[in-house]
Design a protein around this motif. Structure first.
Motif, PDB file in Angstrom:
ATOM      1  N   HIS A 181       0.879  -1.173   0.000  1.00  0.00           N
ATOM      2  CA  HIS A 181       0.000   0.000   0.000  1.00  0.00           C
ATOM      3  C   HIS A 181       0.909   1.213   0.000  1.00  0.00           C
ATOM      4  O   HIS A 181       1.830   1.261   0.780  1.00  0.00           O
ATOM      5  CB  HIS A 181      -0.876   0.143   1.254  1.00  0.00           C
ATOM      6  CG  HIS A 181      -1.221  -1.103   1.985  1.00  0.00           C
ATOM      7  ND1 HIS A 181      -1.485  -1.114   3.336  1.00  0.00           N
ATOM      8  CD2 HIS A 181      -1.386  -2.375   1.562  1.00  0.00           C
ATOM      9  CE1 HIS A 181      -1.788  -2.335   3.723  1.00  0.00           C
ATOM     10  NE2 HIS A 181      -1.727  -3.126   2.674  1.00  0.00           N
ATOM     11  N   GLN A 193     -11.153   3.432  -0.810  1.00  0.00           N
ATOM     12  CA  GLN A 193     -10.127   2.425  -1.116  1.00  0.00           C
ATOM     13  C   GLN A 193      -9.344   2.012   0.124  1.00  0.00           C
ATOM     14  O   GLN A 193      -8.540   1.085   0.063  1.00  0.00           O
ATOM     15  CB  GLN A 193      -9.131   2.985  -2.150  1.00  0.00           C
ATOM     16  CG  GLN A 193      -9.768   3.301  -3.485  1.00  0.00           C
ATOM     17  CD  GLN A 193      -8.812   4.036  -4.416  1.00  0.00           C
ATOM     18  OE1 GLN A 193      -7.834   4.627  -3.966  1.00  0.00           O
ATOM     19  NE2 GLN A 193      -9.095   3.988  -5.698  1.00  0.00           N
ATOM     20  N   LEU A 237       2.821  -3.647   7.699  1.00  0.00           N
ATOM     21  CA  LEU A 237       1.436  -3.799   7.214  1.00  0.00           C
ATOM     22  C   LEU A 237       1.282  -3.597   5.707  1.00  0.00           C
ATOM     23  O   LEU A 237       0.485  -4.292   5.076  1.00  0.00           O
ATOM     24  CB  LEU A 237       0.493  -2.841   7.972  1.00  0.00           C
ATOM     25  CG  LEU A 237       0.480  -2.996   9.491  1.00  0.00           C
ATOM     26  CD1 LEU A 237      -0.551  -2.058  10.100  1.00  0.00           C
ATOM     27  CD2 LEU A 237       0.176  -4.432   9.877  1.00  0.00           C
ATOM     28  N   PRO A 238       2.044  -2.656   5.082  1.00  0.00           N
ATOM     29  CA  PRO A 238       1.840  -2.452   3.641  1.00  0.00           C
ATOM     30  C   PRO A 238       2.097  -3.695   2.790  1.00  0.00           C
ATOM     31  O   PRO A 238       1.590  -3.772   1.681  1.00  0.00           O
ATOM     32  CB  PRO A 238       2.848  -1.347   3.296  1.00  0.00           C
ATOM     33  CG  PRO A 238       3.065  -0.623   4.563  1.00  0.00           C
ATOM     34  CD  PRO A 238       2.978  -1.671   5.647  1.00  0.00           C
ATOM     35  N   THR A 248      -0.738  -7.093   4.510  1.00  0.00           N
ATOM     36  CA  THR A 248      -2.196  -6.989   4.559  1.00  0.00           C
ATOM     37  C   THR A 248      -2.691  -6.364   3.259  1.00  0.00           C
ATOM     38  O   THR A 248      -1.913  -5.752   2.525  1.00  0.00           O
ATOM     39  CB  THR A 248      -2.665  -6.096   5.726  1.00  0.00           C
ATOM     40  OG1 THR A 248      -2.170  -4.776   5.536  1.00  0.00           O
ATOM     41  CG2 THR A 248      -2.209  -6.620   7.064  1.00  0.00           C
ATOM     42  N   THR A 249      -3.990  -6.505   3.003  1.00  0.00           N
ATOM     43  CA  THR A 249      -4.570  -5.836   1.834  1.00  0.00           C
ATOM     44  C   THR A 249      -5.662  -4.874   2.302  1.00  0.00           C
ATOM     45  O   THR A 249      -6.363  -5.131   3.280  1.00  0.00           O
ATOM     46  CB  THR A 249      -5.164  -6.851   0.837  1.00  0.00           C
ATOM     47  OG1 THR A 249      -6.143  -7.636   1.501  1.00  0.00           O
ATOM     48  CG2 THR A 249      -4.088  -7.760   0.274  1.00  0.00           C
ATOM     49  N   LEU A 250      -5.763  -3.789   1.590  1.00  0.00           N
ATOM     50  CA  LEU A 250      -6.753  -2.753   1.917  1.00  0.00           C
ATOM     51  C   LEU A 250      -8.078  -3.074   1.220  1.00  0.00           C
ATOM     52  O   LEU A 250      -8.076  -3.844   0.276  1.00  0.00           O
ATOM     53  CB  LEU A 250      -6.215  -1.397   1.456  1.00  0.00           C
ATOM     54  CG  LEU A 250      -4.974  -0.934   2.217  1.00  0.00           C
ATOM     55  CD1 LEU A 250      -4.435   0.349   1.629  1.00  0.00           C
ATOM     56  CD2 LEU A 250      -5.317  -0.736   3.688  1.00  0.00           C
ATOM     57  N   PRO A 251      -9.201  -2.509   1.645  1.00  0.00           N
ATOM     58  CA  PRO A 251      -9.304  -1.468   2.667  1.00  0.00           C
ATOM     59  C   PRO A 251      -9.411  -1.985   4.108  1.00  0.00           C
ATOM     60  O   PRO A 251      -9.417  -1.177   5.008  1.00  0.00           O
ATOM     61  CB  PRO A 251     -10.600  -0.761   2.272  1.00  0.00           C
ATOM     62  CG  PRO A 251     -11.431  -1.804   1.632  1.00  0.00           C
ATOM     63  CD  PRO A 251     -10.474  -2.707   0.930  1.00  0.00           C
ATOM     64  N   TYR A 256      -7.405  -4.184   5.934  1.00  0.00           N
ATOM     65  CA  TYR A 256      -6.237  -4.790   6.573  1.00  0.00           C
ATOM     66  C   TYR A 256      -6.401  -6.306   6.708  1.00  0.00           C
ATOM     67  O   TYR A 256      -6.134  -6.889   7.743  1.00  0.00           O
ATOM     68  CB  TYR A 256      -5.928  -4.146   7.921  1.00  0.00           C
ATOM     69  CG  TYR A 256      -5.538  -2.705   7.799  1.00  0.00           C
ATOM     70  CD1 TYR A 256      -4.256  -2.350   7.406  1.00  0.00           C
ATOM     71  CD2 TYR A 256      -6.463  -1.694   8.029  1.00  0.00           C
ATOM     72  CE1 TYR A 256      -3.892  -1.031   7.263  1.00  0.00           C
ATOM     73  CE2 TYR A 256      -6.117  -0.360   7.881  1.00  0.00           C
ATOM     74  CZ  TYR A 256      -4.827  -0.036   7.508  1.00  0.00           C
ATOM     75  OH  TYR A 256      -4.479   1.271   7.370  1.00  0.00           O
TER      76      TYR A 256
END
Lengths: 220, 245
Positions: free
Chosen positions: A13, A115, B185-186, B189-192, B194
């Motif tokens: 992200h 998002q 975390l980036p 995990t995947t957003l939105p 976490y």
């Protein structure tokens, strides 16, 4: 170092660093000033593209204002920044441009929230060499800018050039009102903006950013 | 018996790591863990993370000890709140000793008490705790506490820290647990929402289970955390505190 362990990882992200440029292109900018502004914007883009983090995280929108405000570039990563040569003409719809900038920021935040991406507090850089020509629109903009500031929604930097009316700018930007030092150019100013976007892009959670314009800007 | 490993590493270009992790086995089943992330801008963040993680672990060791007549699993959430409070007291003592403001020691803090069939977590700030259940599913027990903007999170040194404790209780058998600071975390995990990126965790736990030599596991995990692939997606201090059965 031992790199034997190779685990699968998710697509990283990236936090977003939103920024809006509000650029005065009224008739007082005709000639050398608009030429310098155009050159400075190209350098600004190159400066950001050369930075690995800023090119992934910074998102820039550009609004120009003459007799009316125009969103010439919606929020985009710098690689997608398309900056046609600006032409100077007309009066100074500064209030309308500020209102448009504030609105674009709220739209962008809505997208980020949907998002789930993290973002830093948006910045607006308002660059002008004049005074607003529509008083009532400007009064509404002053009010909304004050509300946005109180609600922590955005930081608006007001940058006056040449004969800019600094009192008006101060009503929008408060403590963040500056005059471009006459010894420095638009290119120097945009180097400061890109440096600020680069440090915001590299910021960690919890970090308070301190912008350092050095001598380029004179605090009002 | 838990097999546990903890690492806190700074990016290669950064002089010091301001994360801290600690753990302690109370008995064959009960494992205590603390993880802290000192705020990047706080002047004494590294000390803050060290002091807070240590004070909390000491408190947990004393209060969750099986020989303590007051120790009962149903009290563990209270024990963890006490541990976070004792960490705040320790930071305040440190700040007073050096006559500096408390927020110079700003840090996040996670405390975990884990047994093979009960996990209790208390957290202030933006780290995360994950477990793997007996069917191999990866589940998150906490989410990162964040303000609107990415450079704002809740710190243990803030005035309302104790009102912002996130508590989680898991009462099913587990086979593994992972606690981390926000740096990882980036890429984990995947957003939105976490959501844990399962291939990462599944392979990570398998690796730890299959690597008996702790030094070897430590060396390889450190190599992974410092690899370009991980560094390019993170750029922050990274902490991984893992335990498998």
């Amino acid at each position: 170092m031992d790199y034997e362990l190779d685990l699968p990882i998710a697509d990283p992200h990236e936090q977003r660093v939103p920024c809006v440029l509000l650029l005065d292109v009224s008739s007082s900018m005709i000639g050398e000033p608009i030429r310098q502004l155009n050159d400075a914007l190209q350098l600004f883009k190159q400066d950001l593209i050369s930075d690995a983090l800023a090119s992934k995280r910074a998102e820039v929108a550009v609004i120009t204002f003459d007799s009316q405000p125009t969103l010439i570039q919606d929020f985009t990563r710098v690689s997608g920044l398309h900056l046609p040569p600006l032409e100077a003409r007309g009066s100074t719809a500064m209030g309308e441009a500020i209102l448009m900038g504030l609105e674009e920021i709220e739209i962008r935040k809505e997208l980020y929230r949907s998002q789930g991406v993290q973002y830093t507090r948006p910045w607006i850089f308002l660059l002008t060499d004049g005074a607003p020509s529509n008083g009532s629109a400007f009064e509404v903009a002053v009010q909304q800018a004050a509300d946005a500031f109180r609600q922590n929604k955005v930081l608006i930097f007001g940058i006056g050039v040449g004969a800019a009316n600094m009192e008006n700018l101060q009503r929008v930007s408060g403590d963040l009102t500056f005059k471009l030092n006459p010894s420095f150019s638009f290119a120097d100013f945009f180097r400061f903006v890109s440096a600020s976007l680069r440090s915001a892009s590299a910021s960690k959670p919890g970090e308070q950013l301190r912008l350092n314009p050095g001598e380029i800007l004179i605090k009002m | 018996m838990w097999r546990t490993i903890g690492l806190s590493v700074a990016p290669p270009i950064k002089p010091v790591c301001q994360d801290a992790n600690r753990w302690q086995s109370l008995d064959a089943d009960t494992l205590l863990m603390t993880v802290a992330d000192g705020a990047g801008t706080a002047a004494r963040a590294k000390i803050g993370a060290d002091v807070a993680s240590r004070a909390a672990l000491d408190y947990m060791t004393e209060h969750a000890d099986a020989t303590n007549p007051l120790n009962r699993p149903e009290r563990w959430p209270i024990v963890l709140h006490g541990a976070l409070e004792s960490a705040i007291v320790a930071l305040r003592t440190e700040a007073e000793k050096h006559s500096v403001p408390l927020d110079h020691y700003a840090t996040t803090l996670i405390g975990v008490i884990a047994t093979p069939d009960l996990v209790v977590v208390a957290q202030v700030g933006d780290g995360m705790v994950f477990i793997v259940d007996t069917e191999g599913a990866i589940l998150r027990l906490t989410i990162p506490q964040r303000g609107e903007y990415s450079n704002e999170t809740c710190m243990l040194t803030s005035l309302f820290a104790l009102d912002n404790i996130q508590t989680a209780v898991w009462q099913e058998p587990i086979t593994g647990i992972a606690a981390m600071t926000d740096g990882l975390l980036p890429i984990t995990t995947t957003l939105p929402f976490y959501k844990p990126y399962s291939p990462f965790f599944t392979n990570l736990f398998t690796f730890l289970r299959n690597t008996e030599d702790r030094e070897e596991a430590h060396r390889k995990l450190k190599g992974f955390l410092l690899s370009d692939r991980v560094q390019n997606g993170t750029g922050d201090d990274l902490t991984l505190l893992l335990a498998v059965l």
